[in-house]
Design a protein around this motif. Structure first.
Motif, PDB file in Angstrom:
ATOM      1  N   UNK A 160       0.825  -1.198   0.000  1.00 42.46           N
ATOM      2  CA  UNK A 160       0.000   0.000   0.000  1.00 42.46           C
ATOM      3  C   UNK A 160       0.864   1.254   0.000  1.00 42.46           C
ATOM      4  N   UNK A 161       0.260   2.354  -0.390  1.00 48.48           N
ATOM      5  CA  UNK A 161       0.882   3.663  -0.264  1.00 48.48           C
ATOM      6  C   UNK A 161       0.297   4.346   0.972  1.00 48.48           C
ATOM      7  N   UNK A 162       1.172   4.983   1.763  1.00 44.62           N
ATOM      8  CA  UNK A 162       0.711   5.693   2.961  1.00 44.62           C
ATOM      9  C   UNK A 162       0.992   7.174   2.795  1.00 44.62           C
ATOM     10  N   UNK A 163      -0.056   8.002   2.943  1.00 41.56           N
ATOM     11  CA  UNK A 163       0.093   9.449   2.808  1.00 41.56           C
ATOM     12  C   UNK A 163      -0.550  10.145   3.999  1.00 41.56           C
ATOM     13  N   UNK A 164       0.124  11.163   4.508  1.00 40.07           N
ATOM     14  CA  UNK A 164      -0.445  11.942   5.605  1.00 40.07           C
ATOM     15  C   UNK A 164      -1.582  12.798   5.061  1.00 40.07           C
ATOM     16  N   UNK A 165      -2.750  12.732   5.691  1.00 45.01           N
ATOM     17  CA  UNK A 165      -3.897  13.524   5.228  1.00 45.01           C
ATOM     18  C   UNK A 165      -3.847  14.930   5.809  1.00 45.01           C
ATOM     19  N   UNK A 166      -3.234  15.039   6.968  1.00 45.35           N
ATOM     20  CA  UNK A 166      -2.987  16.318   7.634  1.00 45.35           C
ATOM     21  C   UNK A 166      -1.596  16.199   8.258  1.00 45.35           C
ATOM     22  N   UNK A 167      -1.084  17.268   8.823  1.00 48.59           N
ATOM     23  CA  UNK A 167       0.201  17.161   9.507  1.00 48.59           C
ATOM     24  C   UNK A 167       0.087  16.074  10.578  1.00 48.59           C
ATOM     25  N   UNK A 168       1.034  15.139  10.532  1.00 42.48           N
ATOM     26  CA  UNK A 168       0.880  13.918  11.329  1.00 42.48           C
ATOM     27  C   UNK A 168       2.141  13.570  12.104  1.00 42.48           C
ATOM     28  N   UNK A 169       1.954  13.149  13.336  1.00 45.83           N
ATOM     29  CA  UNK A 169       3.055  12.646  14.165  1.00 45.83           C
ATOM     30  C   UNK A 169       2.910  11.137  14.305  1.00 45.83           C
ATOM     31  N   UNK A 170       4.004  10.411  14.112  1.00 41.49           N
ATOM     32  CA  UNK A 170       3.968   8.958  14.277  1.00 41.49           C
ATOM     33  C   UNK A 170       5.136   8.502  15.140  1.00 41.49           C
ATOM     34  N   UNK A 171       4.998   7.304  15.703  1.00 46.54           N
ATOM     35  CA  UNK A 171       6.150   6.605  16.250  1.00 46.54           C
ATOM     36  C   UNK A 171       6.494   5.536  15.235  1.00 46.54           C
ATOM     37  N   UNK A 172       7.778   5.343  15.035  1.00 46.41           N
ATOM     38  CA  UNK A 172       8.270   4.545  13.927  1.00 46.41           C
ATOM     39  C   UNK A 172       9.197   3.461  14.462  1.00 46.41           C
ATOM     40  N   UNK A 173       8.959   2.213  14.061  1.00 45.13           N
ATOM     41  CA  UNK A 173       9.763   1.091  14.549  1.00 45.13           C
ATOM     42  C   UNK A 173      10.493   0.424  13.386  1.00 45.13           C
ATOM     43  N   UNK A 174      11.763   0.120  13.558  1.00 44.38           N
ATOM     44  CA  UNK A 174      12.514  -0.593  12.529  1.00 44.38           C
ATOM     45  C   UNK A 174      12.007  -2.014  12.403  1.00 44.38           C
ATOM     46  N   UNK A 175      11.847  -2.448  11.176  1.00 44.35           N
ATOM     47  CA  UNK A 175      11.277  -3.767  10.961  1.00 44.35           C
ATOM     48  C   UNK A 175      12.149  -4.871  11.554  1.00 44.35           C
ATOM     49  N   UNK A 176      13.436  -4.781  11.310  1.00 45.22           N
ATOM     50  CA  UNK A 176      14.349  -5.800  11.800  1.00 45.22           C
ATOM     51  C   UNK A 176      14.316  -5.893  13.320  1.00 45.22           C
ATOM     52  N   UNK A 177      14.382  -4.741  13.957  1.00 44.58           N
ATOM     53  CA  UNK A 177      14.376  -4.726  15.419  1.00 44.58           C
ATOM     54  C   UNK A 177      13.055  -5.248  15.961  1.00 44.58           C
ATOM     55  N   UNK A 178      11.959  -4.891  15.286  1.00 45.89           N
ATOM     56  CA  UNK A 178      10.645  -5.340  15.734  1.00 45.89           C
ATOM     57  C   UNK A 178      10.522  -6.857  15.590  1.00 45.89           C
ATOM     58  N   UNK A 179      11.033  -7.371  14.470  1.00 43.52           N
ATOM     59  CA  UNK A 179      11.001  -8.819  14.253  1.00 43.52           C
ATOM     60  C   UNK A 179      11.775  -9.541  15.341  1.00 43.52           C
ATOM     61  N   UNK A 180      12.970  -9.033  15.612  1.00 46.85           N
ATOM     62  CA  UNK A 180      13.793  -9.673  16.649  1.00 46.85           C
ATOM     63  C   UNK A 180      13.117  -9.599  18.012  1.00 46.85           C
ATOM     64  N   UNK A 181      12.563  -8.435  18.304  1.00 47.55           N
ATOM     65  CA  UNK A 181      11.870  -8.257  19.575  1.00 47.55           C
ATOM     66  C   UNK A 181      10.695  -9.229  19.686  1.00 47.55           C
ATOM     67  N   UNK A 182      10.001  -9.417  18.556  1.00 46.04           N
ATOM     68  CA  UNK A 182       8.869 -10.336  18.535  1.00 46.04           C
ATOM     69  C   UNK A 182       9.296 -11.770  18.792  1.00 46.04           C
TER      70      UNK A 182
END
Lengths: 220, 220
Positions: free
Chosen positions: A85-107
DNA sequence: CGCACTATTGACAGCATTCAACATCAGTGG
DNA sequence: CCACTGATGTTGAATGCTGTCAATAGTGCG
């Protein structure tokens, strides 16, 4: 640090503690692309404030919005090496962002994190399946009513029947598989009937939730 | 038994070995309900032969088929305590059936099983999202063409352009968000154009796959 | 053979789209 | 502060795709 995994914490607490350690804050301006379909899937995001549209495009410009990610929602987990999918901010947006590799390992290490990821995926599938019914089998009026009820159930805070609409009419149309004109007409009709009120284009008040629920499945 | 997890086995082999130990065979006759929306989610299934439709119903009888489970496909993993979908055998069907509790426990212990479950869920989400585009933004002709191409890509065996259609026209219509009449008309049109051939109602030959792909997005 | 179910085809109607005009809003610069 | 301008939203009229209704044909099973 040694306190992080004691038994005094609940599972959600432990999940938050584990995830908090690898998340970083990202900001996106209105209409900026966060990632595009086909991009390498490197991150998973969680919306803090604002709103994101997740969509698919056809060559000729037709667009289908698969989901709106609102505060508290994860997005970007649909990973298969590359984003579907494509992800686009509809308004000014704040996110928390997790690295995929780190998340996988953590999981792999942490059962609670794994459950959280799994649960997010399951929720997205559930939402997509409900969305299929709307697109495949409901009338324009039913679609708009269902959409408004969804927002009503998802809203996090604020006055009980006051909805925030970070998306444009075109976004709503592309979410519901309609044209912008049809969305406008249905909203106008609901307003005329006293079911909703439209103070301005980015907010909406539900005056008669029961009538909306009726409009959601039948209408005679 | 001690050989079950040696390094001479590949991950898929190990997954199969682990799952094989807890699966049991179940048979369902044509048009029998395997589980209904709202039922307690006790089992996960894998189709061995036959075909299953996974659908949602509206009060007034409208139906949306979310997915067809064909040989090799898992179904019933969308669990949230209770099934979100109804599963019905479209023809006499053989499945392997796994207890949810045992599968969950096995997943906790065995990383390969976990990956298999996760991957299935991810695939279902991916399929649902593509389905959304079809229902939200494509014409009747495009929908039917996309459906046939899907089947073409999913077919496991048999002559290269010969498709098996375990589902009825009504099932196809409810999958594509159309009426049975519209499905018939499009199929007839494709036949007239020499794109497909319809030997009988439960099989179909693709004569011109390229034309189908064209019909899938544009048409001029 | 007969019956129920499924599929096909035709005629017509209706809902949503398309095309077009106009209104409103938000941001920019004078 | 207001005029200007492009983007977004609203409304109307006409077209057309798909749905509805109806009749017919084909299929499979007792």
């Amino acid at each position: 640090m040694s306190v992080a995994f004691t038994s005094t914490q609940s599972a959600p607490d432990r999940t938050r503690a584990a995830l908090g350690s690898i998340g970083s804050v990202s900001l996106f301006d209105r209409n900026n692309t966060i990632f595009a379909e086909g991009d390498e899937a490197e991150h998973v995001y969680k919306v803090v404030s604002g709103g994101v549209r997740l969509c698919k495009m056809l060559q000729d410009g037709r667009r289908q919005i698969v989901e709106f990610a609102l505060p508290g929602d994860y997005f970007g987990i649909d990973w298969l090496e590359r984003h579907a999918l494509t992800a686009e901010a509809m308004v000014d947006t704040t996110t928390v962002c997790y690295g995929r590799g780190r998340l996988t390992r953590l999981g792999d290490e942490n059962r609670d994190v794994r459950a959280e990821i799994f649960s997010t995926l399951r929720h997205d599938l559930w939402a997509a399946q409900n969305h299929l019914v709307i697109l495949g089998r409901q009338s324009a009026r039913e679609r708009v009513a269902a959409f408004l009820l969804q927002l009503l159930e998802r809203r996090r805070e604020g006055a009980k029947n006051k909805l925030d609409l970070p998306m444009t009419r075109q976004d709503i149309a592309d979410y519901l598989g309609l044209t912008i004109e049809t969305v406008c007409r249905v909203l106008t009709a609901l307003k005329r009937e006293g079911v909703i009120d439209i103070p301005d284009r980015h907010s909406l008040t539900v005056r008669n939730a029961e009538a909306l629920e009726d409009a959601c499945t039948a209408e005679d």
